[in-house]
Each structure stands twice: as structure tokens, then as C-alpha cells.
Scaffold this motif. Sequence first.
Motif, PDB file in Angstrom:
ATOM      1  N   SER A   1      -5.161   2.392  14.590  1.00  0.00           N
ATOM      2  CA  SER A   1      -4.460   3.583  15.068  1.00  0.00           C
ATOM      3  C   SER A   1      -3.109   3.736  14.374  1.00  0.00           C
ATOM      4  O   SER A   1      -2.720   4.836  13.958  1.00  0.00           O
ATOM      5  CB  SER A   1      -4.251   3.519  16.577  1.00  0.00           C
ATOM      6  N   LEU A   2      -2.407   2.592  14.242  1.00  0.00           N
ATOM      7  CA  LEU A   2      -1.092   2.625  13.588  1.00  0.00           C
ATOM      8  C   LEU A   2      -1.220   3.043  12.132  1.00  0.00           C
ATOM      9  O   LEU A   2      -0.482   3.916  11.654  1.00  0.00           O
ATOM     10  CB  LEU A   2      -0.428   1.247  13.691  1.00  0.00           C
ATOM     11  N   VAL A   3      -2.164   2.420  11.434  1.00  0.00           N
ATOM     12  CA  VAL A   3      -2.367   2.764  10.021  1.00  0.00           C
ATOM     13  C   VAL A   3      -2.763   4.226   9.878  1.00  0.00           C
ATOM     14  O   VAL A   3      -2.307   4.923   8.969  1.00  0.00           O
ATOM     15  CB  VAL A   3      -3.432   1.845   9.387  1.00  0.00           C
ATOM     16  N   SER A   4      -3.571   4.711  10.795  1.00  0.00           N
ATOM     17  CA  SER A   4      -3.999   6.114  10.755  1.00  0.00           C
ATOM     18  C   SER A   4      -2.804   7.057  10.902  1.00  0.00           C
ATOM     19  O   SER A   4      -2.691   8.060  10.194  1.00  0.00           O
ATOM     20  CB  SER A   4      -5.028   6.396  11.856  1.00  0.00           C
ATOM     21  N   VAL A   5      -1.917   6.714  11.832  1.00  0.00           N
ATOM     22  CA  VAL A   5      -0.716   7.532  12.034  1.00  0.00           C
ATOM     23  C   VAL A   5       0.164   7.521  10.787  1.00  0.00           C
ATOM     24  O   VAL A   5       0.648   8.567  10.334  1.00  0.00           O
ATOM     25  CB  VAL A   5       0.085   7.043  13.266  1.00  0.00           C
ATOM     26  N   LEU A   6       0.352   6.323  10.206  1.00  0.00           N
ATOM     27  CA  LEU A   6       1.195   6.198   9.013  1.00  0.00           C
ATOM     28  C   LEU A   6       0.636   7.024   7.861  1.00  0.00           C
ATOM     29  O   LEU A   6       1.368   7.748   7.173  1.00  0.00           O
ATOM     30  CB  LEU A   6       1.310   4.722   8.597  1.00  0.00           C
ATOM     31  N   VAL A   7      -0.666   6.910   7.643  1.00  0.00           N
ATOM     32  CA  VAL A   7      -1.302   7.627   6.544  1.00  0.00           C
ATOM     33  C   VAL A   7      -1.298   9.137   6.799  1.00  0.00           C
ATOM     34  O   VAL A   7      -1.044   9.929   5.888  1.00  0.00           O
ATOM     35  CB  VAL A   7      -2.744   7.113   6.319  1.00  0.00           C
ATOM     36  N   PHE A   8      -1.561   9.528   8.046  1.00  0.00           N
ATOM     37  CA  PHE A   8      -1.575  10.955   8.373  1.00  0.00           C
ATOM     38  C   PHE A   8      -0.206  11.587   8.108  1.00  0.00           C
ATOM     39  O   PHE A   8      -0.115  12.668   7.522  1.00  0.00           O
ATOM     40  CB  PHE A   8      -1.964  11.149   9.839  1.00  0.00           C
TER      41      PHE A   8
END
Length: 511
Positions: A14-21
Motif C-alpha cells: 500500500s505504501l509503495v503504491s501511494v509513493l508511486v502513484f
Amino acid sequence: MASLLGLVSLVTVSLVSVLVFRAAFLYKPLPAPKSCINMHNHDNISLSQDPQILKRFIGALNIPTISYKVHTYDAPEMTKFIEYIEKSYPAIHGSPLITREIVANYSLLYTVKGSDPKLRPYMLTSHIDVVPAVKELWDSNPFKAVIKDDGYIYARGTMDAKHLVMAIFEATEFMIKKGFKPRRTYYMAFGHDEEVLGLDGAQEIAKILKVRTKTYDKMEYVIDEGLVISETKFPGLPYNIGLIGVAEKGYLSVKVTATGAVGHGSMPPPMTAIAKLSTVLSRFHANVMPSFLGEGVEREMFEIFAAYASWPYKLIYSNFWFFKPIISYVMSNNPTLNALVRSTTAVTMVHGGTKENVLPDSAWAILNHRIHQAQSGKELMELDRQLINDDTITMELSSPINEPGPVSPYCDDCSGYQTIKHSLLQVFPDTVVVPSIFLAATDSKWYTNLTDSIYRFSAISVELEEMKCFHGHNERLSVKNYEKLINFYHHLIINSDEPILNYKSKQHDEL
């Protein structure tokens, strides 16, 4: 255990997804500014077409308008400079739209009268004085300007700051000759003692303008000397960086003194006054003060970088909130970047002893601080006390505290900032423009009674290493930079004359 690992994996994904988004979708490059080709009153100012422009600059550099200390400057040379300016710019001094005032004997204030009194005026400012130069340490005479084969003009004042003074005059002279009649009034103000605090020049100019502009809630903006366009690339950014100073650091110098027993050098105590002082001074270094990264304008700076950076830097810059500790560590290990995120300390003077075989009864040193916007002078002195941690060491102010100035607005709706930015990009395309903090002090500290929109920017494009030329030996400026500087002010005057200054452009939407 399996459920815990699953939860950790879910949080990580979830964290990586937020960072990439955030990196992929929230930060997009802004459109280029409108072309200046069809701007009314616009024309390219070329040094090759008018060689007198460069000759006038060299003539100004050859006048040693030196400030030595507070209230002490080379008055005859200041007078000579004023006479030189009057002779060099006949259109300005002969125009019915322009009035000149000599303030405090040697400072200059010009009013370029606009046709619409409802429009708030703005001000272009710099200073005519320079610091002394040690001729023996220069490759050429610092007060006999010379253009060398490398395309640079070498002389004291080329970067600090006669280039700004002369460029403002050149742009205005050029436009007056073309029949320019401004709608918006603007002032040109040039103090004569900026290098020694501006107590006589800029302070008096500010008093005059406060009365003269009282019908307005404030001036539209003021632009003074300041930061530059950095050709030194930031990691992940293939562009030059236009650094507009929206505030300047405060100034604080503290004298620390250690005492000791007097006696013969053959019978020294465990710690002499000098040794005691040295122990204390060793506790001070460039990044000893706490980091305030994110409490200034750095967050906005990195979010703008995010729109133009390549991967993986785009990921880092667009998620400042997450990578802040890493960014702080990297910046703290670079002298220039370190100065942006904290109050700095430099031991600039040390004195002790009277004779080589006599124990010193005292020794003193000067700690020179530049105060970050998140701190006050009082707080910084308390930190000094804690670091010294010795009641036998005395502390006193070496000069009055100059607290950090207020941060000028730099939002999408902030007309002064956006007008400067727009003009910059018209002359220096392929530049990423960001707000930043000017690390030194300027005359603009006296103009905070006129407006909340004060910007410190010198429109020259240089490697950061060249900044050492400020107050240094072999101070220099390229001929190309001087030409672009004049054109920057030419664009700025045209853009500032619009009845509505609106260069709104949304950078991003918050998540």
C-alpha cells in the motif's frame, strides 16, 4: 505469525503504491510561458548591435565606489558615479516621465511615472557600492575592468552588484528611447552603503517611499539582488534551476571570550586562555545546529523538482514527507544545500596573546551566524550557551541582531513572484524555477514596510562554484550573462506594466 507477515506485506504494498502513484500522476511539468515575440514594446537588446552598452558597464565598474564600514565610504567616488550615470543615460534624465532624487547625498531614487494611478507601483533595486579588493590577489586590476578571452568581464562589482544597477538603467533607457510610456509607476532605487548595512541609503529611501505610496495598501512587489540561475544540476534534473529568494536569513555575530592566568611561557597551566577557547570553538561547525528541513520553502522546492525529475529521483522528490530524513542527511553534507536547512555558524575571527613567551590573559573569537527562518536570534544564542557549557566563557553581541526576514508569497496567485518567474522563463527557457532562501543580507530588509512581496533574484546563469566570486578575488561575469540580464529587466518591465498581473498556473493537486 503468518497473519502478521501478511499485514506487513499489505502495508508495504500500500505504501509503495501511494509513493508511486504520487510520483506518476500528481506532479506534471507546467506549460511554457507565452512567447515574447509579439509583446508590445518588446525587442531584443543586443550588445553586438550597440557596443556602447558594454562600454557603459565597464565605465561604471572602473569607479571604485567602496564602502569600508558603517557610515564610511568613498564619497568622492560615489559622487563621480552619480555624475557618470547622469551623463550615460540622457533619455532617462531628460524624460518628463522620470524624476531623480539623490537621497542621503549618494543614493539614487528614480520615479518612472505611470499613466494609471490606480495600479500599485513596483520597485527594481540594487546598490552602487562594492567591497574593497586586495589588488595583489587579483590577476588584473579589480577597478580597471577587462574583458578576457574566456568571454568574462573581470572587475569588482560585476556580480555584486553593479551589473544589476546598470542592467536596470539599460533596460529603462532602451524603452524610453522607443517611446515607452508605462501605465504602472515603478521605482528604481540604488543605495550607496548596502555592503555596510544600508543604514544611510536604503533605510532613508524606504522612509521616503513609505510616505509616497501611502495611498496603496502595499507595493506590487520589490526585486533586489539575490539568488541566481544555477547551472550546477540537481540530482535527477537535467535543467538549470532558477532560484528566486523569497526570504533572507538573519544575521547574528557573537563574541566569545576566555580568560586565563598571566605568567611566563615556561610555566604553563593545564589550559591557557587560548587552549580553553580552542576547545570551545571545536564544538562549532557548519551543521551543528538542528535541521529545519520542511519548515522553510524546501518542501515546495522539491515538489516542483518532482514534476521535472527522472526516475528514481521523481519518486523521492514527490514524496518529501516520506524521504525527508534521507534528503536532510544528503543536504547537510553539502555546504551550499546545508545552509538552506539550518542556521549556520562560522568562526570568522580569533585573537589572543601579546607576546610569544607570555601566557595570554584572554582570547576571543567571533561566531558568525546566519539565522534560519524557523529560529530567532535569542534562540540561537541560547544554543550557543548550551554548546559552550562553561560559565567562565563570556558571550556578548558583536553587532545588533538582524532577525530573519518574513517569507514573501510565492503561490500561483502571487503576482510579483509569478511575474518575475514568467519574465525569467522568457529569457532563460529550459529552466525550472523554485522558491528558495537567500543566505546573505540585502538592502531589501529595509523595504518590508512597503510590501510583503520582496524577491531576491539576480538573473544570471552560473555554476554554483562561481558564487565564490562574490566578495572574492577575480570577481567576474560573462558578457553573455550581462546581455541576458538586461533583457530580463526589459521583459520584467513590460510584463509588470499589465493592468492585471495574472500568470496563474497550477502545479499539482494534493493527494
